[in-house]
Design a protein around this motif. Structure first.
Motif, PDB file in Angstrom:
ATOM      1  N   UNK A  63      39.592 -31.612  19.112  1.00 25.14           N
ATOM      2  CA  UNK A  63      38.388 -31.614  18.291  1.00 25.14           C
ATOM      3  C   UNK A  63      37.264 -30.808  18.900  1.00 25.14           C
ATOM      4  N   UNK A  64      36.956 -31.065  20.166  1.00 26.18           N
ATOM      5  CA  UNK A  64      35.842 -30.381  20.807  1.00 26.18           C
ATOM      6  C   UNK A  64      36.144 -28.897  21.015  1.00 26.18           C
ATOM      7  N   UNK A  65      37.402 -28.579  21.328  1.00 26.49           N
ATOM      8  CA  UNK A  65      37.773 -27.179  21.546  1.00 26.49           C
ATOM      9  C   UNK A  65      37.792 -26.400  20.235  1.00 26.49           C
ATOM     10  N   UNK A  66      38.199 -27.055  19.145  1.00 27.76           N
ATOM     11  CA  UNK A  66      38.213 -26.388  17.838  1.00 27.76           C
ATOM     12  C   UNK A  66      36.789 -26.099  17.362  1.00 27.76           C
ATOM     13  N   UNK A  67      35.904 -27.074  17.517  1.00 30.58           N
ATOM     14  CA  UNK A  67      34.514 -26.873  17.093  1.00 30.58           C
ATOM     15  C   UNK A  67      33.898 -25.679  17.814  1.00 30.58           C
ATOM     16  N   UNK A  68      34.099 -25.600  19.115  1.00 34.17           N
ATOM     17  CA  UNK A  68      33.487 -24.498  19.848  1.00 34.17           C
ATOM     18  C   UNK A  68      34.303 -23.214  19.739  1.00 34.17           C
ATOM     19  N   UNK A  69      35.541 -23.337  19.230  1.00 35.44           N
ATOM     20  CA  UNK A  69      36.277 -22.139  18.844  1.00 35.44           C
ATOM     21  C   UNK A  69      35.587 -21.456  17.677  1.00 35.44           C
ATOM     22  N   UNK A  70      35.071 -22.259  16.746  1.00 35.59           N
ATOM     23  CA  UNK A  70      34.284 -21.734  15.623  1.00 35.59           C
ATOM     24  C   UNK A  70      33.065 -20.984  16.148  1.00 35.59           C
ATOM     25  N   UNK A  72      32.618 -19.672  19.001  1.00 35.46           N
ATOM     26  CA  UNK A  72      32.991 -18.493  19.781  1.00 35.46           C
ATOM     27  C   UNK A  72      33.425 -17.354  18.863  1.00 35.46           C
ATOM     28  N   UNK A  73      34.195 -17.677  17.840  1.00 33.13           N
ATOM     29  CA  UNK A  73      34.709 -16.652  16.932  1.00 33.13           C
ATOM     30  C   UNK A  73      33.588 -15.961  16.169  1.00 33.13           C
ATOM     31  N   UNK A  74      32.594 -16.708  15.687  1.00 28.39           N
ATOM     32  CA  UNK A  74      31.525 -16.059  14.916  1.00 28.39           C
ATOM     33  C   UNK A  74      30.382 -15.537  15.785  1.00 28.39           C
ATOM     34  N   UNK A  75      30.601 -15.556  17.103  1.00 28.23           N
ATOM     35  CA  UNK A  75      29.662 -14.915  18.021  1.00 28.23           C
ATOM     36  C   UNK A  75      28.438 -15.717  18.388  1.00 28.23           C
ATOM     37  N   UNK A  76      28.374 -16.973  17.980  1.00 25.96           N
ATOM     38  CA  UNK A  76      27.186 -17.786  18.240  1.00 25.96           C
ATOM     39  C   UNK A  76      26.912 -17.936  19.731  1.00 25.96           C
ATOM     40  N   UNK A 115      36.315 -22.650  28.670  1.00 26.71           N
ATOM     41  CA  UNK A 115      35.875 -21.769  27.590  1.00 26.71           C
ATOM     42  C   UNK A 115      34.623 -20.993  27.985  1.00 26.71           C
ATOM     43  N   UNK A 116      33.629 -21.706  28.524  1.00 26.62           N
ATOM     44  CA  UNK A 116      32.383 -21.044  28.873  1.00 26.62           C
ATOM     45  C   UNK A 116      32.516 -20.203  30.135  1.00 26.62           C
ATOM     46  N   UNK A 117      33.421 -20.595  31.030  1.00 23.01           N
ATOM     47  CA  UNK A 117      33.666 -19.782  32.217  1.00 23.01           C
ATOM     48  C   UNK A 117      34.182 -18.411  31.829  1.00 23.01           C
ATOM     49  N   UNK A 118      35.076 -18.388  30.856  1.00 22.79           N
ATOM     50  CA  UNK A 118      35.620 -17.122  30.355  1.00 22.79           C
ATOM     51  C   UNK A 118      34.527 -16.287  29.691  1.00 22.79           C
ATOM     52  N   UNK A 119      33.780 -16.917  28.784  1.00 26.75           N
ATOM     53  CA  UNK A 119      32.727 -16.191  28.065  1.00 26.75           C
ATOM     54  C   UNK A 119      31.627 -15.721  28.995  1.00 26.75           C
ATOM     55  N   UNK A 120      31.127 -16.611  29.868  1.00 28.47           N
ATOM     56  CA  UNK A 120      30.005 -16.261  30.730  1.00 28.47           C
ATOM     57  C   UNK A 120      30.394 -15.252  31.808  1.00 28.47           C
ATOM     58  N   UNK A 121      31.656 -15.280  32.257  1.00 29.75           N
ATOM     59  CA  UNK A 121      32.107 -14.257  33.207  1.00 29.75           C
ATOM     60  C   UNK A 121      32.057 -12.885  32.556  1.00 29.75           C
ATOM     61  N   UNK A 122      32.523 -12.827  31.299  1.00 34.38           N
ATOM     62  CA  UNK A 122      32.502 -11.562  30.569  1.00 34.38           C
ATOM     63  C   UNK A 122      31.065 -11.097  30.339  1.00 34.38           C
ATOM     64  N   UNK A 123      30.204 -12.009  29.896  1.00 31.59           N
ATOM     65  CA  UNK A 123      28.805 -11.666  29.639  1.00 31.59           C
ATOM     66  C   UNK A 123      28.117 -11.238  30.933  1.00 31.59           C
ATOM     67  N   UNK A 265      41.317 -18.150  12.952  1.00 27.72           N
ATOM     68  CA  UNK A 265      40.751 -17.523  14.157  1.00 27.72           C
ATOM     69  C   UNK A 265      40.206 -18.577  15.110  1.00 27.72           C
ATOM     70  N   UNK A 266      39.544 -19.601  14.534  1.00 26.67           N
ATOM     71  CA  UNK A 266      38.991 -20.672  15.373  1.00 26.67           C
ATOM     72  C   UNK A 266      40.103 -21.470  16.040  1.00 26.67           C
ATOM     73  N   UNK A 267      41.164 -21.739  15.292  1.00 26.37           N
ATOM     74  CA  UNK A 267      42.301 -22.489  15.863  1.00 26.37           C
ATOM     75  C   UNK A 267      42.977 -21.706  16.974  1.00 26.37           C
ATOM     76  N   UNK A 268      42.948 -20.375  16.875  1.00 31.33           N
ATOM     77  CA  UNK A 268      43.582 -19.552  17.914  1.00 31.33           C
ATOM     78  C   UNK A 268      42.827 -19.632  19.232  1.00 31.33           C
TER      79      UNK A 268
END
Length: 425
Positions: A63-70, A72-76, A115-123, A265-268
């Motif tokens: 549940x929590x990973x799917x919500x934040x998949x949304x 992440x996918x739309x760039x929020x 999830x955020x480690x991946x995103x924030x490392x890239x950013x 896309x969010x589920x992926x």
């Protein structure tokens, strides 16, 4: 053979972790296979083996990973991160602080440190290269922020810790927030350590560029709706005491229905392999516990520790195991059950449980900077994809990450020995 099943079960556990690491396989899948063999040897039914699969934990994590998949996918999440970094203007010395704070904040509200480690490392690496700054420094700061806030009650790791702590006989309302705050202290120490090491090596040459927040544009309608949905989820959990998994599914379903992003896309973005790892190891750990393997492991740790040395030894054990495995998938289900036995042996009570759990998690996250771990691997991957570094430059980064993992692990053992995690409890 029956009298040796406790030792045999422990051997199964160690062998499963070792084979998974050496063969680069999902340890969760191996753990389920090992559970079948171990169950047959011990005369345990398939129904009892299935009982080790925590359906509630699985639902909460999905549940929590799917919500934040949304999100992440739309760039929020990316837009929020970059706007926050750009907000300092030409005060570039503040950028590392902003990276640490944004990584920590975004981790805290639900996505978790993976999830955020991946995103924030890239950013962080993208921002560092665009500004003419040291990308290793920025990436390590980002990871210190995401790991330091990883034990929030509504993050995947925080949820796993709460479930395992309650299974060990402790009410999560007693230890959740103290452990969360202790990990933030660890994150602050990591931040300071990286600043001291890299302070004179911040710039990589050339003119330092400033990110213009106006160039990033504004949040679109879908992103604003997503942020509102996340706020609703947090309110549902904190104010109305609704299960975080159910609240996340509820909000994610509404966001998908109104079309803020493509559902597929969010589920992926849901890390199904990680979920399999966590739940699979739990199945095996349930058997190991039933057969007395945890008791053997606990007694082994007790034989080399005193009450004063327990936090340091637990911190070291967490670092060693995390260096070859997953913190949430292996370290937590393997070592948290032993903490309860250690606390009982020393009559330590809730305060000692909080201290040892904090030492364990800070130890696990200390070695997570290593390139052999998920966290360090994400930094290395981000350096290759976001900055396009050559093989020679990537090898240099590899060396920096190994030193960071070992250095922070040793520093953390020292902190645990000094009792820094006993102040909040």
């Amino acid at each position: 053979m029956a009298e040796y099943l406790d030792i045999i079960s422990l051997i199964f556990l160690v062998a499963t972790i070792a084979v998974g690491f050496l063969k680069n396989m999902n340890i969760g899948l191996l753990a389920i296979g090992a559970s079948i063999i171990l169950g047959r040897m011990a005369g345990i039914s398939d129904k009892e083996i299935y009982s080790g699969f925590d359906a509630k934990l699985f639902t909460q994590l999905v549940g929590i990973m799917y919500l934040f998949g949304v999100a992440q996918v739309n760039g929020t999440l990316e837009v929020i991160a970059k706007k926050g970094i750009a907000s300092v203007g030409n005060k570039t010395y503040l950028v590392p602080i902003i990276i640490w704070l944004i990584g920590g904040f975004l981790t805290t509200i639900g996505p978790g440190n993976i999830a955020m480690g991946s995103l924030m490392s890239m950013v962080a690496i993208t921002v560092a290269v665009s500004m003419g700054k040291n990308p290793i420094y920025y990436a390590l700061i980002a990871k210190a922020g995401t790991n330091g806030f990883a034990m929030s009650p509504i993050t995947p790791t925080g949820i796993i810790g709460a479930n395992l702590g309650e299974a060990a006989g402790y009410n999560k309302s007693i230890f959740e927030l103290p452990v969360f705050f202790n990990l933030i202290i660890w994150g602050v120490v990591c931040f300071i350590a990286f600043v001291l090491v890299y302070y004179k090596r911040t710039n990589i040459g050339g003119e330092v560029k400033v990110i213009d927040k106006n160039e990033l544009g504004t949040l679109n309608k879908e992103q604003k709706i997503t942020i509102s949905g996340i706020i609703v989820m947090v309110v549902m959990v904190i104010v109305f005491k609704i299960d975080v998994g159910l609240a996340s599914f509820f909000v994610a379903a509404i966001l998908s229905f109104i079309g803020v992003c493509k559902e597929k896309s969010a589920l992926s973005k849901v890390p199904w392999g990680t979920l399999m790892l966590i739940c699979g190891v739990n199945v095996l750990m349930n058997l190991v516990n039933q057969l007395g393997g945890i008791a053997v492991l606990t007694n082994g740790l007790l034989s080399i520790m005193t009450e004063s040395s327990a936090p340091a030894i637990i911190a070291g054990a967490g670092s060693l195991l995390s260096s070859v495995s997953s913190a949430s998938g292996v370290v937590m289900p393997t070592l948290i059950p032993t903490i309860a036995g250690i606390v009982e042996q020393f009559n330590g009570g809730n305060e000692m449980f909080i201290e040892l759990l904090s030492a364990l998690m800070s130890g696990a996250y200390s070695s997570a900077f290593s390139p052999a771990s998920t966290g360090g691997g994400l930094i290395l991957a981000a350096a290759a994809s976001a900055a396009g570094f050559s093989d020679k430059e990537q090898n240099k980064i590899f060396g920096h990450l190994i030193i960071a993992g070992i250095g922070i692990s040793l520093l953390n053992v020292g902190l645990a020995w000094l009792g820094i995690y006993s102040f909040i409890g």
